[in-house]
Motif scaffolding. Structure first.
Motif, short mmCIF file in Angstrom:
data_model
loop_
_atom_site.label_atom_id
_atom_site.label_comp_id
_atom_site.label_asym_id
_atom_site.label_seq_id
_atom_site.Cartn_x
_atom_site.Cartn_y
_atom_site.Cartn_z
N PRO A 14 12.20 25.82 10.45
CA PRO A 14 13.29 27.15 9.82
C PRO A 14 12.25 28.56 10.44
O PRO A 14 12.72 29.52 10.20
N LEU A 15 11.27 28.28 10.27
CA LEU A 15 10.21 28.76 10.51
C LEU A 15 9.72 29.47 12.30
O LEU A 15 8.85 30.04 12.42
N SER A 16 10.13 28.55 13.06
CA SER A 16 9.46 28.26 13.92
C SER A 16 10.27 29.12 15.06
O SER A 16 11.69 28.98 15.11
N ASN A 17 10.12 29.97 16.24
CA ASN A 17 10.86 30.27 17.20
C ASN A 17 11.74 30.33 17.46
O ASN A 17 13.17 30.55 17.94
N ALA A 18 11.98 28.45 17.27
CA ALA A 18 13.24 27.63 18.50
C ALA A 18 14.06 27.44 16.56
O ALA A 18 15.34 27.46 17.06
N GLY A 19 14.50 27.84 16.18
CA GLY A 19 14.93 27.38 14.61
C GLY A 19 16.08 28.56 14.37
O GLY A 19 16.27 29.25 14.50
N PHE A 20 16.27 28.54 13.07
CA PHE A 20 17.04 30.00 12.49
C PHE A 20 17.08 30.95 12.72
O PHE A 20 17.62 31.85 12.87
N SER A 21 15.62 31.28 12.34
CA SER A 21 15.18 32.57 12.48
C SER A 21 15.58 33.54 13.73
O SER A 21 15.28 34.28 13.86
N LEU A 22 15.68 32.74 14.53
CA LEU A 22 16.19 33.68 16.32
C LEU A 22 17.71 32.67 16.34
O LEU A 22 17.75 33.43 16.90
N LEU A 38 30.89 29.79 13.82
CA LEU A 38 30.09 29.39 13.07
C LEU A 38 29.55 30.04 12.14
O LEU A 38 28.80 28.67 10.91
N ALA A 39 29.42 31.00 11.98
CA ALA A 39 28.55 32.01 10.84
C ALA A 39 29.78 32.69 10.10
O ALA A 39 30.20 32.64 9.14
N VAL A 40 30.40 33.03 10.71
CA VAL A 40 31.50 34.50 10.05
C VAL A 40 32.78 33.96 9.27
O VAL A 40 33.16 33.98 8.35
N LEU A 41 33.58 32.79 9.96
CA LEU A 41 34.39 32.05 9.96
C LEU A 41 34.05 31.03 7.98
O LEU A 41 34.41 31.46 7.38
N SER A 366 21.32 22.59 14.91
CA SER A 366 20.45 23.31 14.07
C SER A 366 21.10 24.39 13.03
O SER A 366 20.75 25.02 12.25
N SER A 367 21.09 25.63 14.26
CA SER A 367 22.20 26.84 13.88
C SER A 367 23.29 26.52 12.75
O SER A 367 22.93 27.05 11.52
N ILE A 368 23.84 25.66 12.79
CA ILE A 368 24.91 25.27 11.90
C ILE A 368 24.54 24.90 10.55
O ILE A 368 24.84 25.02 9.84
N TYR A 369 23.53 23.76 10.38
CA TYR A 369 22.89 23.46 9.53
C TYR A 369 22.00 23.98 8.22
O TYR A 369 22.17 24.15 8.13
N TRP A 370 21.55 25.26 9.06
CA TRP A 370 20.17 26.12 8.18
C TRP A 370 21.70 27.31 7.89
O TRP A 370 21.42 27.92 6.29
N ILE A 371 22.55 27.32 8.79
CA ILE A 371 23.50 28.12 8.23
C ILE A 371 24.47 27.91 6.54
O ILE A 371 24.94 28.84 5.83
N THR A 372 24.21 26.40 6.92
CA THR A 372 25.60 25.66 6.52
C THR A 372 24.25 25.59 4.85
O THR A 372 25.51 25.92 3.49
N ILE A 373 23.23 25.71 5.17
CA ILE A 373 22.17 25.44 4.00
C ILE A 373 21.79 26.83 3.21
O ILE A 373 22.51 26.51 2.10
N PHE A 395 19.98 20.03 -6.42
CA PHE A 395 20.19 21.84 -5.98
C PHE A 395 19.21 21.10 -4.65
O PHE A 395 19.71 21.43 -3.41
N LEU A 396 17.89 20.24 -4.63
CA LEU A 396 17.52 19.44 -3.83
C LEU A 396 17.91 18.75 -2.31
O LEU A 396 17.99 18.73 -1.40
N LEU A 397 19.30 18.11 -3.19
CA LEU A 397 20.64 17.39 -2.32
C LEU A 397 20.84 18.52 -1.44
O LEU A 397 21.41 18.06 -0.48
N ALA A 398 20.69 19.28 -1.87
CA ALA A 398 22.18 20.46 -0.50
C ALA A 398 21.23 20.34 0.76
O ALA A 398 22.36 20.66 1.58
N PHE A 399 20.07 19.49 1.27
CA PHE A 399 19.62 19.76 2.56
C PHE A 399 20.19 18.29 3.02
O PHE A 399 20.69 18.78 4.37
N LEU A 400 20.57 17.65 2.68
CA LEU A 400 21.63 16.39 2.25
C LEU A 400 22.88 16.65 2.47
O LEU A 400 23.41 16.06 3.26
N PHE A 401 23.58 17.03 1.72
CA PHE A 401 24.50 17.54 1.53
C PHE A 401 25.42 17.65 3.26
O PHE A 401 26.66 17.39 2.73
N PRO A 402 25.07 18.77 3.64
CA PRO A 402 26.02 18.75 4.81
C PRO A 402 26.43 17.41 5.63
O PRO A 402 27.73 16.82 5.70
N PHE A 403 25.22 16.59 5.24
CA PHE A 403 26.11 15.40 6.19
C PHE A 403 26.44 14.59 5.40
O PHE A 403 27.18 13.77 5.62
#
Lengths: 442, 355
Positions: A14-22, A38-41, A366-373, A395-403
């Motif tokens: 998420p900290l890379s330019n190509a990740g969620f921040s971008l 992907l975000a508002v709805l 990855s955008s969908i993933y980080w928005i979901t997280i 709480f840590l399982l939140a990273f796997l929860f979308p899958f």
């Protein structure tokens, strides 16, 4: 292919330019409908109700979790706990004991055995004796062994007919009433328009395995949503795992209709009668969740088939505006949306990938993933604050929860929707043949 | 009054032998009771040795004994207790816990309103809509079956369209259905309502003459039970003939097996003053017994003289035990303990003469 995987993995940071921040700002300025899809709805459907509930909870906790009124024991209404089960010898004993020892003095238990092939009845009778002790208290438990298998709805109807209470609690045979829950359950009934109250369902076996931990998170997230729905009279299901009803309503309706989806069907019928439905966060019931993927997938497929059967087939008159009121119309639309949105999101995803090309897809995924997280953590913290669930270590399982949601829950649900819409294997083993042949709804 | 010692303060006699005294004082009354009971035994014997109760609604427990007449339960119980009769189970009768009457109306009641107006009906289950109800809720369509009150569908074929879910009790008052309704009884004598588990019950027996009873009938009198006992009534003290037999046995053992034994004499001394709430002679003898070993034997030689046989004990052991016992009993003990040297039966005879 290796380049695609490498790029996708790099975007997970998420900290890379190509990740969620971008990706998130990119989504905001895109002319395509990605931002909305992907975000508002998801925010509107997933997070906004929880945030609204949490704000109310912070400002006035008693509006979400009302305190118990001081009522003497003699003034407490008589409550019947109706349980129906088949081959539940492993869980029925604890279920009956918990109901009898839940701290509510004016209560009886009616257990209807649906022609079990194991020693469920014997276990139930033993539990009744060990929990009540004396012969007089033995009248608090009544057991009806059905001579023929009739399915859960009919068994519950027998229990409802035998119940003497002013209020009827319906729980599954693997559900455990928490101590003090019945008193909290009765609180919303002070409003005479409330016809049924849902319980706060917690997972009893959450520590068993990874799958049950995911389910604990899932149930916790649903609770805050239900609080929102109940506040706006949009609650569309009183779960069969734990629901309390005014006995007069159930008797007037003639109990459950046969077939699948007893709880959703009954809730819809009650809504059609213009009764309000409520939720009690402090009325906690503990349920046992599936511990294998196969069992869970079957359960979710069954539930989803019920949604399709009941909301699209049997009760499709709900979609006629004005026939059953605005709230019921909105509920019908919401149920429809819950069927359509996953399909729409999947379609949007494929559209985006197709349009962006293979190198654009990782960024979107990855955008969908980080928005979901992000949304998930917000919801989990709110749920934790309101109903003490999920436990912190989950709480840590939140990273796997979308899958978990995508590959097990959504996959089984989409499969169930498609098969049900095309009437593939619509007959379910839960319903006996002689009942299925007589059902007029499908 | 001590007949043997002529003293009204002889507490030994007044306690240990009191039953005998009382029997003597109420001799006439006891004889009447004994005669009546002996007659009862004779009647049973004449009836073939068996007394079977007959059902009789107005009897005490719904039964009466035909040969013996009325109100003989106490006499039969006494004879049974003394082994003149043997009991044979006949019936168990439930009684009202308030008035003891056996006139009880036992029936199922509604668990909700406690009404006894229950009917046993087979519940109907309509497969089509899942409705469950009693048959009277369904509209009868003559020979064409029923109409369901929930879905208005017709129910023609039992087993394919509807079913009967076993039988259940339906309260005609409040409509509650129950599989196993609670059982309750109403006493027809005092109108008390009582749950089934709160009813008291008694067992009615038939009786058979025992060999002891038959012997009593032949002899024309009861056996004297006090004389049959090897010990004094109310105390673990052997009677004189018994303890002398034990003593003689010890002499033989000493001669043949070269074993040793010693004796301890306990003389009961009364100072003639009023003892008030002081322990009785029976209690003192009980305390003495508690100070002894299990193998020691205590017996009565005369009304105020007791002997303790101490097996496997020499004169020094006996003296040591005497001091220990005296210390335990305390200075206020009315028992004067001594350890006479009894070498043979002649010494014993002299001792008895002196006593």
């Amino acid at each position: 292919m290796s380049g695609f995987v490498h790029y996708w993995l790099s975007t997970l940071d998420p900290l890379s330019n190509a990740g969620f921040s971008l990706a998130f700002p990119k989504l905001m300025i895109t002319p395509l409908p990605h931002w909305w899809l992907l975000a508002v709805l998801p925010f509107v459907f997933m997070v906004f109700p929880s945030v609204a509930v949490w704000i109310v909870y912070v400002m006035k906790p008693s509006s979400i979790r009302p305190p118990l009124p001081a009522v003497p024991d003699q003034a407490l209404p008589f409550v019947s706990v109706v349980i129906a089960g088949r081959n539940e010898s492993e869980t029925i004993g604890e279920c009956i004991r918990a109901a009898l020892l839940c701290g509510y003095p004016n209560l009886e238990v009616v257990f209807v055995d649906d022609n079990s092939e194991d020693n469920t009845v014997a276990v139930a009778r033993r539990a009744a004796l060990t929990a009540t002790g004396s012969g007089r208290d033995g009248n608090r438990v009544r057991i009806f062994p059905s001579p023929r298998r009739n399915g859960k709805p009919s068994s519950l109807n027998i229990g409802i007919r035998m119940a003497r209470g002013e209020f009827i609690i319906i729980i599954d045979a693997d559900t455990i009433l928490a101590y003090g829950s019945v008193q909290h359950w009765l609180v919303p009934f002070r409003d005479p328009k409330v016809g049924a109250v849902a319980a706060n369902i917690r997972v009893n076996n959450s520590a068993k395995c990874l799958l049950t931990r995911f389910q604990e998170i899932e149930y916790a997230l649903k609770t805050s949503n239900k609080v929102f729905q109940a506040r706006f009279n949009l609650l569309y299901i009183i779960s069969g795992m734990g629901g309390m009803f005014r006995a007069e309503i159930l008797r007037r309706l003639g109990g459950y209709d046969t077939g699948l989806g007893d709880d959703r069907d009954l809730t819809t019928m009650i809504r059609k009668q213009r009764w309000k439905l409520a939720l009690s966060v402090d009325a906690v019931v503990w349920t046992t969740c599936p511990e294998t993927v196969n069992h869970l997938a079957k359960q979710r497929a069954r539930w989803r088939r019920n949604v399709v059967k009941i909301c699209i087939s049997k009760h499709r008159d709900l979609y006629v505006p004005g026939r059953y009121g605005l709230a019921n119309f909105m509920v019908a639309i919401e149920v429809l949306a819950r069927i359509i949105i996953p399909l729409a999101v999947a379609a949007a995803l494929f559209w985006t990938i197709f349009e962006s090309g293979p190198l654009g897809a990782p960024e979107i995924i990855s955008s969908i993933y980080w928005i979901t997280i992000l949304y998930l953590f917000m919801k989990m913290m709110i749920a934790r604050d309101i109903s003490n669930s999920p436990v912190l270590k989950n709480f840590l399982l939140a990273f796997l929860f979308p899958f978990y949601m995508l590959f097990i829950v959504q996959a089984s649900q989409i499969y169930a929707e498609i098969t049900e819409l095309f009437r593939i294997g619509s007959k379910h083993y839960y319903v006996p043949d002689h009942i299925w042949e007589e059902i007029p709804w499908w | 009054m001590c007949f043997r010692h002529g003293s009204s303060s002889c507490r030994l006699f007044s306690t240990v032998e009191r039953p005998v005294t009382e029997r003597r004082e109420t001799n006439g009354e006891v004889s009447a009771v004994a005669r009546r009971r002996l007659d009862l035994l004779r009647q049973i014997s004449d009836a073939g040795g068996t007394l079977s109760p007959l059902a009789e609604p107005n009897g005490k427990y719904g039964y009466r004994y035909p040969v013996a007449g009325d109100n003989v339960e106490d006499d039969l119980g006494s004879l049974l207790e003394r082994n003149y009769l043997e009991a044979r189970f006949c019936d168990r009768v439930s009684l009202c816990p308030r008035c003891g009457s056996h006139h009880l109306n036992v029936r199922e009641v509604c668990p909700s309103c406690r009404s006894a107006y229950l009917t046993s009906e087979g519940l109907f289950h309509h497969f089509r809509c899942g409705y469950v109800g009693i048959p009277s809720e369904f509209i009868r369509l003559g020979d064409r079956g029923y109409r369901c009150p929930k879905c208005n569908g017709t129910m023609r074929h039992l087993g394919t369209e509807y079913d009967r879910l076993g039988r259940a009790f339906v309260c005609r008052g409040c409509g509650v259905i129950s599989e196993n309704p609670p059982v309750e009884a109403v006493c027809l004598s005092c109108r008390t309502r009582v749950a089934a588990d709160k009813m008291v019950s008694t067992v009615v027996f038939g009786y058979v003459l025992s060999s002891r009873g038959a012997a009593a009938v032949r002899a024309g009198s009861f056996f004297n039970e006090a004389e049959e006992l090897p010990t004094l009534e109310g105390a673990p003290i052997y009677k004189r003939p018994i303890i002398l037999q034990f003593l003689e046995q010890e002499f033989k053992r000493r001669e043949r097996l070269n074993s040793k034994f010693a004796v301890l004499l306990a003389r009961f001394i009364q100072d003639g003053t009023d003892q008030g709430a002081a322990p009785s002679a029976t209690e003192w003898l009980g305390r003495l017994r508690d100070c002894l070993r299990d193998v020691d034997l205590v017996g009565q030689l005369t009304a105020a003289l007791y002997i303790v046989i101490l097996p496997d004990a020499g004169p020094r052991d006996a003296e040591s035990m005497r001091r220990g016992i005296a210390a335990k009993l305390g200075p206020q003990s009315p028992l004067d303990l001594s350890t006479p040297d009894i070498a043979n039966q002649r010494d014993l005879a002299e001792l008895l003469l002196l006593a």
